[in-house]
Design a protein around this motif. Structure first.
Motif, PDB file in Angstrom:
ATOM      1  N   ILE A 261       0.949  -1.141  -0.053  1.00 37.55           N
ATOM      2  CA  ILE A 261       0.047   0.014  -0.019  1.00 37.55           C
ATOM      3  C   ILE A 261       0.801   1.177  -0.019  1.00 37.55           C
ATOM      4  O   ILE A 261       0.416   2.287  -0.624  1.00 37.55           O
ATOM      5  CB  ILE A 261      -0.858   0.001   1.258  1.00 37.55           C
ATOM      6  N   LEU A 262       1.890   1.141   0.679  1.00 40.21           N
ATOM      7  CA  LEU A 262       2.672   2.344   0.956  1.00 40.21           C
ATOM      8  C   LEU A 262       3.415   2.642  -0.612  1.00 40.21           C
ATOM      9  O   LEU A 262       3.668   3.566  -1.068  1.00 40.21           O
ATOM     10  CB  LEU A 262       3.979   2.048   1.945  1.00 40.21           C
ATOM     11  N   VAL A 265       0.924   4.113  -3.002  1.00 37.71           N
ATOM     12  CA  VAL A 265       0.751   5.245  -2.542  1.00 37.71           C
ATOM     13  C   VAL A 265       1.683   6.532  -2.879  1.00 37.71           C
ATOM     14  O   VAL A 265       1.677   7.675  -3.516  1.00 37.71           O
ATOM     15  CB  VAL A 265       0.028   5.470  -1.162  1.00 37.71           C
ATOM     16  N   PRO A 271      -4.963   7.773  -2.833  1.00 45.19           N
ATOM     17  CA  PRO A 271      -5.424   6.721  -1.741  1.00 45.19           C
ATOM     18  C   PRO A 271      -7.117   6.756  -1.559  1.00 45.19           C
ATOM     19  O   PRO A 271      -7.733   5.782  -1.131  1.00 45.19           O
ATOM     20  CB  PRO A 271      -5.002   7.046  -0.493  1.00 45.19           C
ATOM     21  N   GLU A 306      13.279  -0.129   6.604  1.00 46.28           N
ATOM     22  CA  GLU A 306      11.698  -0.117   6.550  1.00 46.28           C
ATOM     23  C   GLU A 306      11.012   1.076   7.369  1.00 46.28           C
ATOM     24  O   GLU A 306      10.044   1.650   6.879  1.00 46.28           O
ATOM     25  CB  GLU A 306      11.325  -1.407   7.211  1.00 46.28           C
ATOM     26  N   ALA A 307      11.779   1.570   8.366  1.00 48.00           N
ATOM     27  CA  ALA A 307      11.294   2.814   9.085  1.00 48.00           C
ATOM     28  C   ALA A 307      11.477   3.813   7.950  1.00 48.00           C
ATOM     29  O   ALA A 307      10.599   4.958   8.041  1.00 48.00           O
ATOM     30  CB  ALA A 307      12.032   2.873  10.500  1.00 48.00           C
ATOM     31  N   GLY A 310       8.503   3.977   5.770  1.00 46.75           N
ATOM     32  CA  GLY A 310       7.234   4.924   6.392  1.00 46.75           C
ATOM     33  C   GLY A 310       7.511   6.412   6.164  1.00 46.75           C
ATOM     34  O   GLY A 310       6.406   6.917   5.987  1.00 46.75           O
ATOM     35  N   MET A 313       7.137   7.476   2.874  1.00 46.73           N
ATOM     36  CA  MET A 313       5.647   7.684   2.484  1.00 46.73           C
ATOM     37  C   MET A 313       5.056   9.021   3.184  1.00 46.73           C
ATOM     38  O   MET A 313       4.405   9.866   2.487  1.00 46.73           O
ATOM     39  CB  MET A 313       5.018   6.749   3.483  1.00 46.73           C
ATOM     40  N   VAL A 314       5.363   9.337   4.618  1.00 51.35           N
ATOM     41  CA  VAL A 314       4.752  10.534   5.135  1.00 51.35           C
ATOM     42  C   VAL A 314       5.322  11.795   4.267  1.00 51.35           C
ATOM     43  O   VAL A 314       4.661  12.578   3.881  1.00 51.35           O
ATOM     44  CB  VAL A 314       5.116  10.653   6.620  1.00 51.35           C
ATOM     45  N   LEU A 317       3.702  11.968   1.215  1.00 50.87           N
ATOM     46  CA  LEU A 317       2.266  13.088   1.531  1.00 50.87           C
ATOM     47  C   LEU A 317       2.266  14.416   1.531  1.00 50.87           C
ATOM     48  O   LEU A 317       1.491  15.208   1.057  1.00 50.87           O
ATOM     49  CB  LEU A 317       1.560  12.006   2.532  1.00 50.87           C
ATOM     50  N   VAL A 318       3.411  14.384   2.372  1.00 49.30           N
ATOM     51  CA  VAL A 318       3.541  16.136   2.711  1.00 49.30           C
ATOM     52  C   VAL A 318       4.008  16.831   1.315  1.00 49.30           C
ATOM     53  O   VAL A 318       3.110  17.771   1.180  1.00 49.30           O
ATOM     54  CB  VAL A 318       4.765  16.375   3.598  1.00 49.30           C
ATOM     55  N   ARG A 321       0.737  17.169  -0.495  1.00 47.81           N
ATOM     56  CA  ARG A 321      -0.227  18.269  -0.030  1.00 47.81           C
ATOM     57  C   ARG A 321       0.364  19.613  -0.367  1.00 47.81           C
ATOM     58  O   ARG A 321      -0.619  20.403  -0.799  1.00 47.81           O
ATOM     59  CB  ARG A 321      -0.298  18.020   1.545  1.00 47.81           C
TER      60      ARG A 321
ATOM     61  N   LEU B 117      -2.187  16.413   6.397  1.00 52.10           N
ATOM     62  CA  LEU B 117      -2.011  16.222   5.267  1.00 52.10           C
ATOM     63  C   LEU B 117      -3.290  15.902   4.363  1.00 52.10           C
ATOM     64  O   LEU B 117      -3.186  15.371   3.138  1.00 52.10           O
ATOM     65  CB  LEU B 117      -1.148  14.794   4.932  1.00 52.10           C
ATOM     66  N   PRO B 120      -5.901   9.841   3.950  1.00 52.24           N
ATOM     67  CA  PRO B 120      -6.812   8.867   4.437  1.00 52.24           C
ATOM     68  C   PRO B 120      -6.149   8.151   5.717  1.00 52.24           C
ATOM     69  O   PRO B 120      -4.932   7.940   5.713  1.00 52.24           O
ATOM     70  CB  PRO B 120      -7.064   7.822   3.395  1.00 52.24           C
ATOM     71  N   ALA B 127       1.539   4.019   7.656  1.00 52.05           N
ATOM     72  CA  ALA B 127       2.770   4.684   7.552  1.00 52.05           C
ATOM     73  C   ALA B 127       3.522   4.680   8.975  1.00 52.05           C
ATOM     74  O   ALA B 127       4.687   4.375   9.239  1.00 52.05           O
ATOM     75  CB  ALA B 127       2.749   5.976   6.884  1.00 52.05           C
ATOM     76  N   PHE B 131       6.590   2.621  10.581  1.00 56.56           N
ATOM     77  CA  PHE B 131       7.834   3.535  11.491  1.00 56.56           C
ATOM     78  C   PHE B 131       7.841   3.007  12.896  1.00 56.56           C
ATOM     79  O   PHE B 131       8.936   2.848  13.155  1.00 56.56           O
ATOM     80  CB  PHE B 131       7.433   4.919  11.002  1.00 56.56           C
ATOM     81  N   SER B 134       9.229  -0.519  13.009  1.00 51.32           N
ATOM     82  CA  SER B 134      10.661  -0.863  12.578  1.00 51.32           C
ATOM     83  C   SER B 134      11.634   0.149  13.473  1.00 51.32           C
ATOM     84  O   SER B 134      12.734  -0.641  13.643  1.00 51.32           O
ATOM     85  CB  SER B 134      10.981  -0.368  11.110  1.00 51.32           C
TER      86      SER B 134
END
Lengths: 345, 321
Positions: A261-262, A265, A271, A306-307, A310, A313-314, A317-318, A321, B117, B120, B127, B131, B134
């Motif tokens: 999913i990450l 997106v 999404p 992996e972190a 994540g 991903m954020v 999105l930022v 936006r 943001l 959804p 996410a 984070f 991990s």
């Protein structure tokens, strides 16, 4: 989205991802040039990418339709087990080539059959019973995993003929067969979504299902098609997985579920549904692969990468936006609507 | 009166209660050792952590959101609390406060991201889950903490009820009170039913979301604490993957993903139903390998039944095509 709309050439999401990939390659190349640019590293990346890649495509189609498919990993593992069971039962050490070919054909169709059954169940519950896709696929995920575990007691089925193993470990002109399979799938999904009436239907349903139904599109058929094609991609992923591991087991690759999913997106799939291009998704997958391989090479724990996924991903999105805000200010309501729709899980 | 009875008969909770009673009666006859108080307490104790997580998720679902990060928040705050307790020792009140505080802070991050943001909730919380988990595994190198203080691990029961069960009951009771008896609860339902209407009614949507995800985080923190108490160790990976179990239980209890619907009673019944099935089948000697299929089938049937009883099936769907 016409064949030649001007936006396609300067796709901001794609250029951002290309930029990020270049930055990542330069950064890791600078940190560890001899190892990062070694041919072995790129070969390893080419072998690792397809598995997550095909599964991400399987997640992408439902996402574009405004849904989600939490059952992809479970479906892939069930297909893998079905194919593995048929292959190991029918093929002995001394089987003649004809029998082997027959067994492989049977195994492939049995696996595809299992995938389509799961897809049909998902599609029926989502489109006819109108249950939320997250709930439906959560239920089928648990059920399908349960069936796999009940049938195998969590055990491994392994030992396949060379023709199957070729899919996971073989190369054609230096390119891994699995990467070629991924390329085929990506091209197929790209064409399906961008150039066919079905693809238009999927994107319309993702934007506004009711309006789509009232404008004469058979949304039931579109949604069932979405989950059938998602399942079919799970079947291809299952092929690559069992070939790479030379075995099948319930629970392989489970940690990929939410990562797909990450990746989708990050690749610019909206999404909320309705928008998404395969090109962006492929670029996002390349970026994630470069990050994880790069961190691995400089000796960072795979968990940290992996972190970083994540966090990437954020960050994406930022950026999306901010871009929407700017687009809004520069009077381009067209782009502004992409990510700004409210609410919804 | 009659009207109330018929509306009761139609509610999801009532049907679930009938199913729970029927299954309980079946196991009471068929499974030796099922209808004893000790077994009941075992059964509930095993699900206490799940129940506390479910209380938080229920509130988020009613508000029209979703929190996939709850298990990760539980794991992180559990580890942080354990570190604090081992280094500076403390007492139960402090432990509870710390757990809820760490959890609420981690949960509130979700709300801020979702609000800032306009993304959804499912994506944002996936996410943050990735984070949190991990980073936890990376920073702790996967090492478990065993040397928890003695006062923490001593097994307490209140009037024969094990501490985890008492804790879960208290948390669920408080959640029911919040949802039913406080104006904040009405606002949460309102936000889930129609966010725009709630905003125009004068709800502070941003503040409400911080509260909702913070509440879910706080519940996750408490769940993590109870989990540590139960197993007497803190393993960073112990709670990985539990978030979907929680979601399954809450959904079985009748909460919907479109918001505005869900009760604590239903959630409790959903959890008890799953716990009883596993417990009863085990006592009857049914292989535990079958649990997954049974659970999955139950969830799908429940979803289908809810959909049919609400008349939601698409009319054109059946004869189209």
């Amino acid at each position: 989205m016409q064949a030649r709309d001007p936006g396609a050439r300067r796709d901001p999401a794609a250029s951002l991802l290309v930029g990020l990939i270049v930055v990542a390659v330069i950064a890791f190349g600078g940190l560890s040039p001899t190892r990062f640019f070694a041919p072995g590293t790129w070969r390893a990346m080419a072998f690792q990418l397809p598995e997550l890649g095909i599964l991400t495509l399987a997640m992408m189609i439902p996402l574009v339709s405004g849904g989600l498919n939490l059952a992809i990993i479970a479906t892939a593992n069930l297909c893998g087990l079905v194919m593995a069971a048929v292959l190991t039962r029918l093929i002995g050490v001394a089987s003649p080539p004809g029998a082997v070919a027959g067994a492989i054909a049977l195994a492939l169709s049995a696996g595809l059959g299992a995938a389509l059954l799961v897809g049909l169940l998902n599609g029926f519950m989502v489109s006819v019973l109108r249950v939320h896709p997250i709930l439906v696929t959560l239920g089928t995920m648990i059920l399908v995993n349960g069936i796999s575990i009940a049938a195998t007691h969590g055990g491994v089925i392994g030992g396949f003929p060379p023709a199957i193993l070729l899919l996971g470990n073989g190369t054609v002109l230096g390119v891994p067969v699995s990467l070629l399979l991924f390329g085929l799938c990506a091209a197929g999904v790209g064409l399906l979504l961008a150039r066919t009436p079905f693809g238009v239907g999927v994107r319309m349903v993702g934007s506004n299902e009711r309006a789509t139904r009232f404008s004469g599109v058979n949304t039931t058929r579109v949604l069932i098609g979405v989950y059938l094609s998602s399942s079919t991609l799970c079947w291809v992923a299952a092929l690559v997985m069992i070939a790479r591991f030379n075995s099948a087991r319930a629970g392989y690759a489970e940690s990929y579920l939410l990562i797909t999913i990450l990746a989708a997106v990050l690749g610019g799939v909206d999404p909320f549904g309705g928008f998404g291009r395969v090109r962006g998704v492929v670029l996002a997958l390349c970026l994630l692969q470069v990050i994880s391989t790069g961190f691995n090479l400089i000796g960072v724990n795979p968990r940290l990468s992996e972190a970083i996924w994540g966090a990437t991903m954020v960050a994406a999105l930022v950026i999306a936006r901010i871009r929407v805000r700017w687009a809004g200010r520069l009077s381009s309501p067209d782009q502004a609507s992409t990510l700004a729709s409210p609410g919804g899980p | 009166m009659r009207e109330r009875l018929t509306s009761l008969g139609r509610s999801h909770e009532a049907r679930l209660a009938v199913i729970v009673l029927a299954i309980a009666a079946f196991f009471a006859v068929e499974a030796p050792g099922f209808p004893t108080l000790a077994n009941l307490m075992d059964l509930l104790e095993g699900r206490a952590v799940l129940a506390i997580l479910a209380a938080g998720l229920l509130v988020v679902l009613i508000a029209g959101g979703i929190d996939i990060s709850c298990a990760a928040v539980a794991a992180v705050s559990q580890y942080l609390v354990a570190l604090c307790l081992i280094r500076w020792t403390g007492n139960w009140a402090l432990a509870l406060l710390l757990a809820a505080g760490f959890g609420a802070a981690l949960g509130a991050v979700n709300a801020l991201l979702i609000h800032a943001l306009k993304a959804p909730p499912v994506i944002v919380t996936i996410a943050t889950m990735t984070f949190y988990f991990s980073m936890l595994i990376f920073l702790t190198k996967g090492v478990s903490l065993y040397d928890l203080p003695d006062w923490f691990t001593v097994k307490v029961s209140i009037l024969g009820v094990p501490l985890p069960v008492a804790m879960a009951a208290a948390v669920l009771g408080a959640t029911a009170f919040l949802l039913r008896r406080v104006s904040l609860g009405r606002q949460i339902f309102g936000l889930g039913g129609n966010p725009e209407a709630a905003r125009r009614m004068g709800c502070n949507v941003a503040g409400l979301q911080v509260f909702i995800y913070g509440f879910s985080g706080a519940m996750a923190g408490l769940a993590g604490l109870v989990q540590a108490y139960r197993v007497e160790e803190v393993a960073p990976s112990a709670l990985i993957g539990r978030e979907l179990d929680v979601l399954a239980a809450v959904v079985l209890g009748g909460a919907s993903l479109t918001g505005g619907r869900g009760t604590v009673g239903g959630t409790v019944l959903g959890i008890v139903l799953l716990a009883m099935l596993h417990n009863g089948l085990t006592l009857m000697g049914v292989s535990s390998y079958l649990f997954g299929s049974v659970t999955g089938l139950l969830i799908l049937l429940s979803l289908a039944a809810t959909s049919v009883s609400q008349g939601r099936p698409q009319k054109g769907g059946r004869h189209a095509g």
